[in-house]
Design a protein around this motif. Sequence first.
Motif, mmCIF file in Angstrom:
data_model
loop_
_atom_site.group_PDB
_atom_site.id
_atom_site.type_symbol
_atom_site.label_atom_id
_atom_site.label_comp_id
_atom_site.label_asym_id
_atom_site.label_seq_id
_atom_site.Cartn_x
_atom_site.Cartn_y
_atom_site.Cartn_z
ATOM 1 N N SER A 11 0.833 -1.208 0.000
ATOM 2 C CA SER A 11 0.000 0.000 0.000
ATOM 3 C C SER A 11 0.866 1.256 0.000
ATOM 4 C CB SER A 11 -0.932 -0.006 1.212
ATOM 5 O OG SER A 11 -1.792 -1.135 1.146
ATOM 6 N N ILE A 70 -4.779 2.712 2.671
ATOM 7 C CA ILE A 70 -4.415 2.968 4.052
ATOM 8 C C ILE A 70 -3.238 2.090 4.452
ATOM 9 C CG2 ILE A 70 -6.723 3.772 4.642
ATOM 10 C CD1 ILE A 70 -7.201 1.101 6.076
ATOM 11 N N THR A 107 -5.003 -3.932 4.557
ATOM 12 C CA THR A 107 -5.727 -3.817 3.291
ATOM 13 C C THR A 107 -6.668 -5.007 3.116
ATOM 14 O OG1 THR A 107 -3.765 -2.778 2.363
ATOM 15 C CG2 THR A 107 -5.424 -3.536 0.793
ATOM 16 N N ASP A 157 -3.373 -2.406 -5.720
ATOM 17 C CA ASP A 157 -2.892 -2.846 -4.422
ATOM 18 C C ASP A 157 -3.787 -4.010 -4.018
ATOM 19 O OD1 ASP A 157 -1.728 -3.005 -1.933
ATOM 20 O OD2 ASP A 157 -2.868 -1.333 -1.092
#
Length: 289
Positions: free
Chosen positions: A17, A30, A38, A57
């Motif tokens: 991420s 985040i 995630t 991601d």
Amino acid sequence: MKSGFVSIFGKPNAGKSTLLNALMGEKLAIVSPKVQTTRHRIKGILTEKDYQIILSDTPGIIEPKYKLHEKMMHAVRSSLEDADLALLLLDIRDNWEENDTLFSALRLKAPAVVVLNKIDGIPAATLAEANAFFTGKPYCRQIIAISALKKTNLDMLLNTVLGFLPEGEPFFEGDDLTDLPTKFFVGELIREKVFLLYGDEIPYQTTVLVQEFAEKSTLTKIRADIIVQRESQKGIILGEGGKMIRQLGSDARKDIEAFIGRKVFLELFVKVRPKWRDTENFLKEYGYN
Ligand code: GDP
Ligand code: MG
């Protein structure tokens, strides 16, 4: 014009991420020091005049223990299927053998670049050893060493990615940064604060559902539910006299304001939903499809 899908895979905490955000120059995903932050496939669309890279991601690859985990691994599989290129990311300080086993198990059809991450503070000799270790692995077309956190060698990574990208027209409009709605990112920013503020099992048993996102003339009004599995967790989220949830609300509000570029009025409620992580209907309602 080059255009294609590039998916970032790796173990929890490899820095996937962080890399997406660094390449995008925008916080889309985040990040926390805890594993399994995630939960979704998050696409970042990087458009320049002669290329469009659709970066994904993905959740870290794990052995599923709950239905939620199964949904997370589904997000990984969907990114495997449409990737033109895979970035196999690892923390260079992590066990190389274990990463090799995992990368092999992906049975990638797309070409892959092994990305050694977190090289900040790593001696050159270790880098050379890692290079030697991954050179010649069947999935490995190239190796690049970066620091996603310090943004080291990201230009080199980008150039390498472009080398693997097919010719083609862009898939998305030039100014789209992602395919997900703002509401999703708002929920994620609140969830990130849960990862940062609470310990033990709390972050893993919590999710966030944005119930209202209303753009008023001077501010955006947001109402969100923080969902936990047990009554006792509700008490922990609230904290003594509501101290913790006020902190959570204030931290989240600042990030949301920066993200949407408007003033925000944020209201948070805590709801108990026993076993939501293992209940198909709840998972669906909370956006885990
Ligand atoms: P993910 O689980 O693979 O998405 O990993 P995250 O991006 O959430 O990062 C996990 C942790 O590793 C966070 O604390 C990051 O700040 C840290 N991290 C990510 N990239 C780097 C890096 O290049 N160097 C260092 N030192 N830490 C990093
Ligand atoms: Mg992540």
